[in-house]
Design a protein around this motif. Structure first.
Motif, PDB file in Angstrom:
ATOM      1  N   ASP A 215       0.805  -1.224   0.000  1.00  0.00           N
ATOM      2  CA  ASP A 215       0.000   0.000   0.000  1.00  0.00           C
ATOM      3  C   ASP A 215       0.838   1.274   0.000  1.00  0.00           C
ATOM      4  OD1 ASP A 215      -2.591  -1.272   0.162  1.00  0.00           O
ATOM      5  OD2 ASP A 215      -2.089  -1.798   2.224  1.00  0.00           O
ATOM      6  N   ARG A 216       2.162   1.140  -0.010  1.00  0.00           N
ATOM      7  CA  ARG A 216       3.008   2.325   0.096  1.00  0.00           C
ATOM      8  C   ARG A 216       3.268   2.947  -1.271  1.00  0.00           C
ATOM      9  NH1 ARG A 216       7.647   0.007   4.212  1.00  0.00           N
ATOM     10  NH2 ARG A 216       6.280  -0.325   6.023  1.00  0.00           N
ATOM     11  N   GLY A 217       3.614   4.233  -1.226  1.00  0.00           N
ATOM     12  CA  GLY A 217       4.024   4.934  -2.437  1.00  0.00           C
ATOM     13  C   GLY A 217       2.939   5.836  -2.988  1.00  0.00           C
ATOM     14  N   PRO A 218       3.355   6.866  -3.727  1.00  0.00           N
ATOM     15  CA  PRO A 218       2.374   7.813  -4.286  1.00  0.00           C
ATOM     16  C   PRO A 218       1.469   7.189  -5.342  1.00  0.00           C
ATOM     17  CG  PRO A 218       4.583   8.250  -5.148  1.00  0.00           C
ATOM     18  CD  PRO A 218       4.747   7.231  -4.062  1.00  0.00           C
ATOM     19  N   VAL A 219       1.965   6.168  -6.062  1.00  0.00           N
ATOM     20  CA  VAL A 219       1.146   5.542  -7.099  1.00  0.00           C
ATOM     21  C   VAL A 219      -0.018   4.788  -6.477  1.00  0.00           C
ATOM     22  CG1 VAL A 219       1.156   3.871  -8.987  1.00  0.00           C
ATOM     23  CG2 VAL A 219       3.113   5.381  -8.657  1.00  0.00           C
ATOM     24  N   ARG A 220       0.242   4.040  -5.399  1.00  0.00           N
ATOM     25  CA  ARG A 220      -0.835   3.291  -4.740  1.00  0.00           C
ATOM     26  C   ARG A 220      -1.835   4.247  -4.088  1.00  0.00           C
ATOM     27  NH1 ARG A 220       0.164  -2.305  -4.831  1.00  0.00           N
ATOM     28  NH2 ARG A 220       1.578  -2.560  -6.596  1.00  0.00           N
ATOM     29  N   LYS A 221      -1.355   5.346  -3.526  1.00  0.00           N
ATOM     30  CA  LYS A 221      -2.272   6.325  -2.937  1.00  0.00           C
ATOM     31  C   LYS A 221      -3.153   6.947  -4.014  1.00  0.00           C
ATOM     32  CE  LYS A 221      -2.554  10.295   0.142  1.00  0.00           C
ATOM     33  NZ  LYS A 221      -3.718  10.843  -0.621  1.00  0.00           N
ATOM     34  N   PHE A 222      -2.568   7.239  -5.166  1.00  0.00           N
ATOM     35  CA  PHE A 222      -3.359   7.771  -6.281  1.00  0.00           C
ATOM     36  C   PHE A 222      -4.434   6.781  -6.700  1.00  0.00           C
ATOM     37  CE2 PHE A 222      -3.953   7.696 -10.911  1.00  0.00           C
ATOM     38  CZ  PHE A 222      -4.541   8.939 -11.097  1.00  0.00           C
ATOM     39  N   ALA A 223      -4.082   5.481  -6.770  1.00  0.00           N
ATOM     40  CA  ALA A 223      -5.059   4.452  -7.148  1.00  0.00           C
ATOM     41  C   ALA A 223      -6.191   4.381  -6.134  1.00  0.00           C
ATOM     42  CB  ALA A 223      -4.358   3.103  -7.287  1.00  0.00           C
ATOM     43  N   ARG A 224      -5.851   4.443  -4.843  1.00  0.00           N
ATOM     44  CA  ARG A 224      -6.898   4.394  -3.812  1.00  0.00           C
ATOM     45  C   ARG A 224      -7.836   5.590  -3.922  1.00  0.00           C
ATOM     46  NH1 ARG A 224      -2.445   2.977  -0.501  1.00  0.00           N
ATOM     47  NH2 ARG A 224      -2.441   5.035   0.488  1.00  0.00           N
ATOM     48  N   ASP A 225      -7.264   6.772  -4.068  1.00  0.00           N
ATOM     49  CA  ASP A 225      -8.094   7.975  -4.149  1.00  0.00           C
ATOM     50  C   ASP A 225      -8.940   7.985  -5.415  1.00  0.00           C
ATOM     51  OD1 ASP A 225      -6.978   8.734  -1.775  1.00  0.00           O
ATOM     52  OD2 ASP A 225      -5.586  10.202  -2.643  1.00  0.00           O
ATOM     53  N   TRP A 226      -8.389   7.454  -6.509  1.00  0.00           N
ATOM     54  CA  TRP A 226      -9.157   7.399  -7.756  1.00  0.00           C
ATOM     55  C   TRP A 226     -10.390   6.519  -7.585  1.00  0.00           C
ATOM     56  CZ3 TRP A 226     -11.343   4.454 -11.467  1.00  0.00           C
ATOM     57  CH2 TRP A 226     -11.539   5.003 -12.726  1.00  0.00           C
ATOM     58  N   VAL A 227     -10.207   5.363  -6.973  1.00  0.00           N
ATOM     59  CA  VAL A 227     -11.331   4.443  -6.767  1.00  0.00           C
ATOM     60  C   VAL A 227     -12.323   5.014  -5.755  1.00  0.00           C
ATOM     61  CG1 VAL A 227     -11.969   2.161  -5.889  1.00  0.00           C
ATOM     62  CG2 VAL A 227      -9.994   2.411  -7.410  1.00  0.00           C
ATOM     63  N   ASP A 228     -11.816   5.555  -4.652  1.00  0.00           N
ATOM     64  CA  ASP A 228     -12.700   6.029  -3.584  1.00  0.00           C
ATOM     65  C   ASP A 228     -13.507   7.257  -3.989  1.00  0.00           C
ATOM     66  OD1 ASP A 228     -11.667   4.011  -2.029  1.00  0.00           O
ATOM     67  OD2 ASP A 228     -10.165   5.285  -1.071  1.00  0.00           O
ATOM     68  N   SER A 229     -13.041   7.994  -4.987  1.00  0.00           N
ATOM     69  CA  SER A 229     -13.760   9.198  -5.412  1.00  0.00           C
ATOM     70  C   SER A 229     -14.872   8.892  -6.411  1.00  0.00           C
ATOM     71  CB  SER A 229     -12.781  10.208  -6.032  1.00  0.00           C
ATOM     72  OG  SER A 229     -12.182   9.676  -7.209  1.00  0.00           O
ATOM     73  N   ARG A 230     -15.137   7.613  -6.686  1.00  0.00           N
ATOM     74  CA  ARG A 230     -16.158   7.216  -7.653  1.00  0.00           C
ATOM     75  C   ARG A 230     -17.055   6.123  -7.089  1.00  0.00           C
ATOM     76  NH1 ARG A 230     -11.702   8.937 -10.080  1.00  0.00           N
ATOM     77  NH2 ARG A 230     -11.822   9.964 -12.120  1.00  0.00           N
ATOM     78  N   ARG A 231     -18.282   6.113  -7.560  1.00  0.00           N
ATOM     79  CA  ARG A 231     -19.203   5.014  -7.243  1.00  0.00           C
ATOM     80  C   ARG A 231     -19.149   4.032  -8.407  1.00  0.00           C
ATOM     81  NH1 ARG A 231     -22.239   9.432  -5.065  1.00  0.00           N
ATOM     82  NH2 ARG A 231     -22.664   9.129  -2.832  1.00  0.00           N
ATOM     83  N   LEU A 232     -18.615   2.844  -8.139  1.00  0.00           N
ATOM     84  CA  LEU A 232     -18.389   1.843  -9.179  1.00  0.00           C
ATOM     85  C   LEU A 232     -19.257   0.618  -8.931  1.00  0.00           C
ATOM     86  CD1 LEU A 232     -14.511   2.217  -9.138  1.00  0.00           C
ATOM     87  CD2 LEU A 232     -16.044   3.066 -10.913  1.00  0.00           C
ATOM     88  N   PRO A 233     -19.653  -0.105  -9.991  1.00  0.00           N
ATOM     89  CA  PRO A 233     -20.550  -1.267  -9.812  1.00  0.00           C
ATOM     90  C   PRO A 233     -19.974  -2.339  -8.893  1.00  0.00           C
ATOM     91  CG  PRO A 233     -20.420  -0.637 -12.126  1.00  0.00           C
ATOM     92  CD  PRO A 233     -19.382   0.153 -11.419  1.00  0.00           C
ATOM     93  N   GLY A 234     -18.643  -2.472  -8.871  1.00  0.00           N
ATOM     94  CA  GLY A 234     -18.054  -3.543  -8.090  1.00  0.00           C
ATOM     95  C   GLY A 234     -18.339  -3.460  -6.608  1.00  0.00           C
ATOM     96  N   GLN A 235     -18.467  -2.257  -6.059  1.00  0.00           N
ATOM     97  CA  GLN A 235     -18.692  -2.130  -4.621  1.00  0.00           C
ATOM     98  C   GLN A 235     -20.089  -2.567  -4.205  1.00  0.00           C
ATOM     99  OE1 GLN A 235     -18.306   2.372  -5.071  1.00  0.00           O
ATOM    100  NE2 GLN A 235     -19.596   2.261  -3.273  1.00  0.00           N
ATOM    101  N   PHE A 236     -20.995  -2.717  -5.170  1.00  0.00           N
ATOM    102  CA  PHE A 236     -22.359  -3.151  -4.862  1.00  0.00           C
ATOM    103  C   PHE A 236     -22.563  -4.636  -5.134  1.00  0.00           C
ATOM    104  CE2 PHE A 236     -22.656   1.298  -6.341  1.00  0.00           C
ATOM    105  CZ  PHE A 236     -23.039   1.882  -5.137  1.00  0.00           C
ATOM    106  N   PHE A 237     -21.499  -5.346  -5.555  1.00  0.00           N
ATOM    107  CA  PHE A 237     -21.659  -6.750  -5.921  1.00  0.00           C
ATOM    108  C   PHE A 237     -22.035  -7.602  -4.712  1.00  0.00           C
ATOM    109  CE2 PHE A 237     -19.536 -10.943  -6.254  1.00  0.00           C
ATOM    110  CZ  PHE A 237     -20.348 -11.493  -7.226  1.00  0.00           C
ATOM    111  N   LEU A 238     -21.229  -7.549  -3.647  1.00  0.00           N
ATOM    112  CA  LEU A 238     -21.508  -8.387  -2.474  1.00  0.00           C
ATOM    113  C   LEU A 238     -22.834  -8.038  -1.809  1.00  0.00           C
ATOM    114  CD1 LEU A 238     -17.955  -8.688  -0.860  1.00  0.00           C
ATOM    115  CD2 LEU A 238     -19.218 -10.399  -2.160  1.00  0.00           C
ATOM    116  N   PRO A 239     -23.179  -6.749  -1.607  1.00  0.00           N
ATOM    117  CA  PRO A 239     -24.506  -6.461  -1.037  1.00  0.00           C
ATOM    118  C   PRO A 239     -25.648  -6.982  -1.903  1.00  0.00           C
ATOM    119  CG  PRO A 239     -23.091  -4.541  -0.859  1.00  0.00           C
ATOM    120  CD  PRO A 239     -22.366  -5.524  -1.711  1.00  0.00           C
ATOM    121  N   ALA A 240     -25.508  -6.876  -3.238  1.00  0.00           N
ATOM    122  CA  ALA A 240     -26.578  -7.353  -4.119  1.00  0.00           C
ATOM    123  C   ALA A 240     -26.734  -8.868  -4.023  1.00  0.00           C
ATOM    124  CB  ALA A 240     -26.277  -6.939  -5.563  1.00  0.00           C
TER     125      ALA A 240
END
Length: 203
Positions: A84-109
């Motif tokens: 999880d270290r490094g600026p690239v991984r932080k950028f990836a986390r922030d990119w995903v967290d700033s969007r609502r994506l279908p994958g996060q609703f898979f397990l609840p559905a």
């Protein structure tokens, strides 16, 4: 033969003893060396036996692990694992967290559909629920796979533009896996809200 030397003017001028002689200082009395050393030293109580020493060591280890976990949850770089270290991984986390994506609703559905399939509805309604369950599960899985490939490609492309020369190995897969997790269960915790605004600090 021996002449008396002429006295200098400073020896002839009288000294005014009425004025007190002042020397520049710090405005406070200088502490004694023993007092200063005593303030620097914190009282240390040696364990009386081996059992007490083990207990103190366990308490220190527990406190250290708690601080490290809090640091990891806050996303502090020095407490994060290597993946999880490094600026690239932080950028990836922030990119995903700033969007609502279908994958996060898979397990609840999937969980909702499974619970509905176990409810003892009347036969006609139950057959409809089972049909919906059978048809919707593969559709949701396809949506998640398409979303994961999209996230991996976009994150890797934007990371290459933003961080030229950085190691991008695995960053696409890293972002895709995070996009398939429920937001509340992501680790490290998201620091941005959907839309890009920072998460407000807790009071």
């Amino acid at each position: 033969m021996f002449r008396r030397r002429t006295q200098s003017p400073t020896e002839d001028s009288p000294v005014d003893d009425s004025k007190p002689v002042t020397t520049p200082g710090k405005g406070r009395p200088t502490p004694k060396r023993s007092e200063a050393q005593g303030r620097r030293r914190s009282p240390v109580t040696a364990p009386s036996n081996r059992k007490e020493a083990y207990r103190l060591q366990r308490d220190r280890d527990k406190a250290l692990r708690a601080r490290q976990r809090e640091g990891m949850l806050r996303g502090e770089e020095r407490h994060l694992p290597a993946r999880d270290r490094g600026p690239v991984r932080k950028f990836a986390r922030d990119w995903v967290d700033s969007r609502r994506l279908p994958g996060q609703f898979f397990l609840p559905a999937v969980l909702v559909i499974m619970l509905l399939s176990m409810v003892p509805f009347p036969l006609q309604i139950r057959s409809v629920v089972l049909l919906v369950y059978t048809m919707s599960l593969p559709v949701v899985m396809v949506l998640v796979l398409v979303s994961s490939f999209y996230v991996a490609g976009r994150v890797k492309k934007e990371a290459a533009e933003k961080f030229p020369g950085e190691d991008l190995k695995g960053v696409g897969f890293y972002a895709a896996m995070r996009s398939s997790q429920i937001r509340r269960l992501r680790f490290p915790k998201p620091v941005v809200l959907p839309g890009g605004a920072p998460v407000p600090a807790k009071r």
